[in-house]
Design an enzyme around this catalytic site. Structure first.
Site, mmCIF file in Angstrom:
data_model
loop_
_atom_site.group_PDB
_atom_site.id
_atom_site.type_symbol
_atom_site.label_atom_id
_atom_site.label_comp_id
_atom_site.label_asym_id
_atom_site.label_seq_id
_atom_site.Cartn_x
_atom_site.Cartn_y
_atom_site.Cartn_z
ATOM 1 N N GLY A 14 43.703 -29.276 45.960
ATOM 2 C CA GLY A 14 43.646 -30.450 45.238
ATOM 3 C C GLY A 14 45.054 -30.270 44.406
ATOM 4 O O GLY A 14 45.682 -31.350 44.061
ATOM 5 N N GLY A 33 40.766 -31.274 39.642
ATOM 6 C CA GLY A 33 41.409 -31.357 40.927
ATOM 7 C C GLY A 33 41.885 -32.642 41.125
ATOM 8 O O GLY A 33 42.014 -33.354 40.190
ATOM 9 N N ASP A 34 42.228 -32.973 42.412
ATOM 10 C CA ASP A 34 42.895 -34.386 42.765
ATOM 11 C C ASP A 34 41.822 -35.259 42.912
ATOM 12 O O ASP A 34 41.979 -36.443 42.817
ATOM 13 C CB ASP A 34 43.573 -34.077 44.167
ATOM 14 C CG ASP A 34 42.548 -33.669 45.402
ATOM 15 O OD1 ASP A 34 41.832 -32.758 44.995
ATOM 16 O OD2 ASP A 34 42.566 -34.410 46.398
ATOM 17 N N ARG A 82 39.232 -26.665 35.087
ATOM 18 C CA ARG A 82 40.161 -27.232 36.099
ATOM 19 C C ARG A 82 39.724 -28.300 36.679
ATOM 20 O O ARG A 82 38.734 -28.542 36.932
ATOM 21 C CB ARG A 82 40.420 -25.915 37.284
ATOM 22 C CG ARG A 82 41.182 -26.453 38.302
ATOM 23 C CD ARG A 82 40.512 -27.040 39.523
ATOM 24 N NE ARG A 82 41.352 -27.037 40.694
ATOM 25 C CZ ARG A 82 40.917 -27.881 41.663
ATOM 26 N NH1 ARG A 82 39.758 -28.356 41.940
ATOM 27 N NH2 ARG A 82 41.837 -28.087 42.944
ATOM 28 N N THR A 108 40.733 -34.931 50.831
ATOM 29 C CA THR A 108 39.885 -33.640 50.668
ATOM 30 C C THR A 108 41.000 -32.534 50.814
ATOM 31 O O THR A 108 41.545 -32.330 51.755
ATOM 32 C CB THR A 108 38.760 -33.400 51.532
ATOM 33 O OG1 THR A 108 38.354 -31.947 51.522
ATOM 34 C CG2 THR A 108 38.759 -33.755 52.879
ATOM 35 N N THR A 166 33.887 -31.130 49.928
ATOM 36 C CA THR A 166 33.954 -32.537 49.346
ATOM 37 C C THR A 166 33.564 -33.667 50.140
ATOM 38 O O THR A 166 33.843 -33.539 51.211
ATOM 39 C CB THR A 166 35.514 -32.711 48.897
ATOM 40 O OG1 THR A 166 35.826 -31.471 47.708
ATOM 41 C CG2 THR A 166 36.088 -33.865 48.252
HETATM 42 N N1 ASP Z 1 40.224 -31.530 46.856
HETATM 43 C C1 ASP Z 1 39.057 -30.863 46.134
HETATM 44 C C2 ASP Z 1 39.647 -30.272 44.958
HETATM 45 O O1 ASP Z 1 40.667 -29.595 45.051
HETATM 46 C C3 ASP Z 1 38.712 -29.795 46.810
HETATM 47 C C4 ASP Z 1 38.324 -29.659 48.212
HETATM 48 O O2 ASP Z 1 38.687 -31.068 48.739
HETATM 49 O O3 ASP Z 1 37.696 -29.265 49.068
HETATM 50 O O4 ASP Z 1 39.163 -30.281 43.911
#
Ligand code: ASP
Length: 330
Positions: free
Chosen positions: A249, A226-227, A224, A246, A196
């Site tokens: 998430g 994520g954050d 899905r 990162t 990320t």
């Molecule tokens: N935070 C990201 C997610 O959950 C993934 C990552 O940062 O590796 O989508």
């Protein structure tokens, strides 16, 4: 305008100019946090990753030096990382359970609190540019899926075939994840892969911005989110603090990580580094999550805090010193 008003204007401009020229600028980037060990990274791969981080850093910092807004700097830096196959954002995004890619991205400008985000887009070459367009050219904060792609097309942003994002490494990681779990998972298990990307910047006006872009987590269920595109969770900026995150998430959403760090600075007067450490080193692992953040304040003080073995990162401080790092400092 009267003559005296014009003179006053000239005088004010002359007074303002030296202040602006000496005002601090700063930029911090991440390329993801994860479980990679130094032994698993070949010297060639490490050199390629660092070169891309440096290119992204220069793309953003050049704009800040020219006096451009922090928002433009974070978008420029993240675009370079999206186009690099080495990161899990844009080209090189991880695979979903059903063998596709769904990309999330967000940008936020601190002093105006304007924000734009996109979720689960499959054909937008640079999701961060679409997130910026949502912020600048729509009345909304977040668009998702096909609606977001239609909006991208209406603005003439580059669209690509879904397999444009494929890379062999991500395919292998996906196949490995599927061999461990026959069901979709948005959980990393023992292996979560770096990639990320994110940036936080301070411009000459003293304004902050944050941007983050991702393919999400390997083998995630389609749909899905994520954050990363959730303002406050993976991306946040206010007048005094900017954060890009990162990690796993789901935990960053539940803890509202990026906004919580800035709230600690704003309401409790915490130092940025203390706020980041409290959230990333204590609260996230307490719930069972992992990951990291980059954060920046108005004075150009920065922190790169992570609870994983490593986090790709790069920075330029207000005094012009710059660097890249992957693992913990020795
Ligand atoms: N935070 C990201 C997610 O959950 C993934 C990552 O940062 O590796 O989508």
């Amino acid at each position: 305008m009267t003559r005296s008003a014009a003179l006053l204007g000239t005088l004010l401009l002359a007074l303002a100019a030296p202040v602006a020229a000496s005002a601090p600028i700063a930029l911090v980037l991440h390329g993801g946090a994860g479980t990679l060990t130094p032994e698993a990274l070949s010297p060639e791969k490490e050199a390629a990753l660092r070169a891309d981080l440096e290119r992204a850093l220069e793309a953003g910092h050049a704009l800040l030096r020219e006096g451009r807004p922090a928002r433009e700097a974070v978008i420029a830096a993240v675009t370079v990382l999206e186009d690099s196959p080495h990161f899990n954002a844009g080209k090189g995004a991880v695979f979903t359970f059903d063998g596709g890619h769904e990309l999330d991205a967000a940008v936020m400008e601190g002093h105006t609190r304007r924000a734009g985000a996109v979720a689960a887009v499959r054909r937008v070459r640079n999701p961060i540019r679409l997130a910026e367009a949502v912020m600048l050219h729509s009345p909304h904060v977040m668009l998702s899926g096909e609606g977001a792609e239609q909006f991208a097309a209406s603005l003439g942003l580059a669209l690509v075939e879904p397999d444009w994002f494929d890379t062999e490494l991500r395919r292998q990681q996906w196949q490995k994840a599927r061999s461990v779990s026959a069901a979709p998972r948005a959980a990393p298990g023992a292996e979560r892969y770096f990639g990320t990307v994110g940036a936080v910047a301070l411009d000459r006006e003293g304004h902050l911005a944050a941007a983050t872009s991702t393919g999400g987590m390997t083998n995630k269920r389609w749909g899905r989110i994520g954050d990363t595109p959730i303002i406050g969770a993976g991306t946040f900026a206010d007048e005094a603090c900017a954060v890009s995150a990162t990690g796993w998430g789901e935990f960053f959403i539940r803890l509202n990580v990026a906004a919580d760090i800035c709230a600690r600075v704003r309401y409790r007067g915490d130092r940025l580094v203390d706020a980041a450490e409290e959230v990333v080193l204590r609260r996230v692992p307490e719930l069972g999550g992992d990951g990291g953040v980059i954060a920046l304040d108005r004075e150009g003080r920065m922190t790169m805090t992570f609870n994983t073995p490593g986090m790709y990162r790069a920075w330029v401080r207000p005094d012009g010193t710059r660097g890249t790092a992957i693992f913990r400092d020795p």
